[in-house]
Design a protein around this motif. Structure first.
Motif, PDB file in Angstrom:
ATOM      1  N   THR A  66      -3.786  -3.165  -4.632  1.00  0.00           N
ATOM      2  CA  THR A  66      -3.191  -2.078  -5.403  1.00  0.00           C
ATOM      3  C   THR A  66      -3.176  -2.345  -6.904  1.00  0.00           C
ATOM      4  O   THR A  66      -2.667  -1.528  -7.669  1.00  0.00           O
ATOM      5  CB  THR A  66      -1.744  -1.830  -4.939  1.00  0.00           C
ATOM      6  OG1 THR A  66      -0.992  -3.044  -5.098  1.00  0.00           O
ATOM      7  CG2 THR A  66      -1.711  -1.409  -3.474  1.00  0.00           C
ATOM      8  N   ASP A  84      -7.352   6.074  -6.075  1.00  0.00           N
ATOM      9  CA  ASP A  84      -5.909   6.234  -6.288  1.00  0.00           C
ATOM     10  C   ASP A  84      -5.208   4.885  -6.408  1.00  0.00           C
ATOM     11  O   ASP A  84      -4.169   4.771  -7.073  1.00  0.00           O
ATOM     12  CB  ASP A  84      -5.283   7.035  -5.133  1.00  0.00           C
ATOM     13  CG  ASP A  84      -5.724   8.485  -5.127  1.00  0.00           C
ATOM     14  OD1 ASP A  84      -6.202   8.968  -6.182  1.00  0.00           O
ATOM     15  OD2 ASP A  84      -5.601   9.135  -4.077  1.00  0.00           O
ATOM     16  N   LEU A  85      -5.770   3.868  -5.774  1.00  0.00           N
ATOM     17  CA  LEU A  85      -5.186   2.522  -5.833  1.00  0.00           C
ATOM     18  C   LEU A  85      -5.619   1.749  -7.077  1.00  0.00           C
ATOM     19  O   LEU A  85      -5.193   0.614  -7.279  1.00  0.00           O
ATOM     20  CB  LEU A  85      -5.573   1.728  -4.582  1.00  0.00           C
ATOM     21  CG  LEU A  85      -4.980   2.216  -3.258  1.00  0.00           C
ATOM     22  CD1 LEU A  85      -5.594   1.448  -2.087  1.00  0.00           C
ATOM     23  CD2 LEU A  85      -3.464   2.080  -3.243  1.00  0.00           C
ATOM     24  N   THR A 131       1.244   7.671  -6.285  1.00  0.00           N
ATOM     25  CA  THR A 131       0.148   8.517  -6.750  1.00  0.00           C
ATOM     26  C   THR A 131       0.216   9.922  -6.166  1.00  0.00           C
ATOM     27  O   THR A 131      -0.695  10.722  -6.387  1.00  0.00           O
ATOM     28  CB  THR A 131      -1.215   7.893  -6.408  1.00  0.00           C
ATOM     29  OG1 THR A 131      -1.343   7.757  -4.986  1.00  0.00           O
ATOM     30  CG2 THR A 131      -1.362   6.530  -7.070  1.00  0.00           C
ATOM     31  N   TRP A 153      -9.064   1.430  -8.091  1.00  0.00           N
ATOM     32  CA  TRP A 153     -10.415   0.877  -8.008  1.00  0.00           C
ATOM     33  C   TRP A 153     -11.411   1.786  -8.715  1.00  0.00           C
ATOM     34  O   TRP A 153     -11.515   2.965  -8.397  1.00  0.00           O
ATOM     35  CB  TRP A 153     -10.817   0.684  -6.541  1.00  0.00           C
ATOM     36  CG  TRP A 153     -10.071  -0.417  -5.892  1.00  0.00           C
ATOM     37  CD1 TRP A 153      -8.841  -0.343  -5.304  1.00  0.00           C
ATOM     38  CD2 TRP A 153     -10.484  -1.779  -5.801  1.00  0.00           C
ATOM     39  NE1 TRP A 153      -8.467  -1.577  -4.840  1.00  0.00           N
ATOM     40  CE2 TRP A 153      -9.447  -2.481  -5.131  1.00  0.00           C
ATOM     41  CE3 TRP A 153     -11.626  -2.471  -6.213  1.00  0.00           C
ATOM     42  CZ2 TRP A 153      -9.526  -3.851  -4.875  1.00  0.00           C
ATOM     43  CZ3 TRP A 153     -11.704  -3.827  -5.956  1.00  0.00           C
ATOM     44  CH2 TRP A 153     -10.670  -4.498  -5.294  1.00  0.00           C
ATOM     45  N   LEU A 186       0.823  -1.201   0.000  1.00  0.00           N
ATOM     46  CA  LEU A 186       0.000   0.000   0.000  1.00  0.00           C
ATOM     47  C   LEU A 186       0.861   1.257   0.000  1.00  0.00           C
ATOM     48  O   LEU A 186       0.548   2.236  -0.695  1.00  0.00           O
ATOM     49  CB  LEU A 186      -0.923  -0.003   1.219  1.00  0.00           C
ATOM     50  CG  LEU A 186      -2.055  -1.030   1.205  1.00  0.00           C
ATOM     51  CD1 LEU A 186      -2.716  -1.110   2.574  1.00  0.00           C
ATOM     52  CD2 LEU A 186      -3.098  -0.670   0.142  1.00  0.00           C
ATOM     53  N   LYS A 229       2.283   2.071  -3.585  1.00  0.00           N
ATOM     54  CA  LYS A 229       1.300   2.547  -4.556  1.00  0.00           C
ATOM     55  C   LYS A 229       0.788   3.941  -4.196  1.00  0.00           C
ATOM     56  O   LYS A 229       0.662   4.816  -5.068  1.00  0.00           O
ATOM     57  CB  LYS A 229       0.130   1.567  -4.630  1.00  0.00           C
ATOM     58  CG  LYS A 229      -0.919   1.918  -5.679  1.00  0.00           C
ATOM     59  CD  LYS A 229      -0.337   1.918  -7.085  1.00  0.00           C
ATOM     60  CE  LYS A 229      -1.414   2.189  -8.137  1.00  0.00           C
ATOM     61  NZ  LYS A 229      -2.262   1.012  -8.413  1.00  0.00           N
ATOM     62  N   LEU A 230       0.513   4.175  -2.916  1.00  0.00           N
ATOM     63  CA  LEU A 230       0.004   5.481  -2.514  1.00  0.00           C
ATOM     64  C   LEU A 230       1.057   6.572  -2.692  1.00  0.00           C
ATOM     65  O   LEU A 230       0.744   7.692  -3.090  1.00  0.00           O
ATOM     66  CB  LEU A 230      -0.472   5.427  -1.062  1.00  0.00           C
ATOM     67  CG  LEU A 230      -1.760   4.633  -0.847  1.00  0.00           C
ATOM     68  CD1 LEU A 230      -2.003   4.404   0.644  1.00  0.00           C
ATOM     69  CD2 LEU A 230      -2.962   5.347  -1.481  1.00  0.00           C
TER      70      LEU A 230
END
Length: 215
Positions: free
Chosen positions: A140, A170-171, A23, A173, A16, A19-20
């Motif tokens: 993610t 942001d992930l 972004t 979805w 997590l 990936k965060l």
């Protein structure tokens, strides 16, 4: 850009965090103790993730994600009540007992859920449950599955759920893949879904999957 603190530096937390951060969020990965700050960064986190102990992470972040082991998360996070007051706590963990092979076998809070227990212990925090019905890599990269997966969302505060839904975007979805189930008591349904996981893994191995809603 939001400051996001992640409690737990294992595979879930590191995945997590990477990936965060990619972004554009400022991500703090909270390890169990300050001594661990000098150890190597978990694989996949990337260069834009900072590290701290979990208390500092909870105190300084705007939004906090619980990626600690579910069977000990309640005791751990209850001790951070002051640091978590007024914040959104995104709970992605499942509180289970294992069958001796490391796979979940039973729930720690039958008739309830970890998310409900956290909300009761942290009355000044907005707990939102999500991403707990899939293997960590799907959190993610939801578009890598052959069929659209579902991210279930449970929580008492509508604004908090809307904020978390934005993070899910942001992930990766898509809005159609996100299912708001209602208040925090609905988390007991999604946490119970974890009991299907060991049967799937024993038959098919450690392959990415999510427990999803088909329409």
């Amino acid at each position: 850009m939001t400051s996001i603190g992640i409690l737990g530096a294992g595979r879930v937390g590191a995945n997590l965090a990477g990936k965060l951060a990619a972004t554009g969020h400022h991500v703090i990965l909270g390890r169990r103790s300050p001594m661990e700050e000098t150890s190597a960064a978990p694989e996949g986190t990337g260069p834009h993730v900072s590290f701290a102990d979990q208390r500092t992470t909870a105190r300084t972040a705007d939004i906090v994600i619980n990626a600690t082991p579910g069977d000990s998360a309640l005791d751990r996070l209850a001790g951070l009540r002051t640091e978590l007051a007024g914040k959104i706590l995104v709970d992605v963990s499942n509180a289970t007992r294992d069958a001796g092979d490391g796979l979940p076998d039973d729930l720690c809070y039958p008739g309830s859920s970890l998310a409900e227990q956290l909300q009761a212990a942290l009355p000044d925090t907005h707990v939102v449950k999500t991403l707990n019905t899939m293997l960590f890599m799907v959190m993610t990269a939801p578009d890598t599955l052959a069929a659209p997966p579902t991210a279930y969302v449970s929580g008492n505060d509508e604004h908090a759920k809307k904020t978390v839904t934005g993070l899910l975007g942001d992930l990766g979805w898509q809005p159609a893949w996100i299912e708001d189930l209602g208040d925090i008591t609905t988390a007991r349904a999604t946490e119970a879904m974890i009991l299907v996981v060991p049967h799937i893994l024993r038959r098919h191995g450690f392959q990415p999957f999510a427990v999803s809603l088909a329409r």
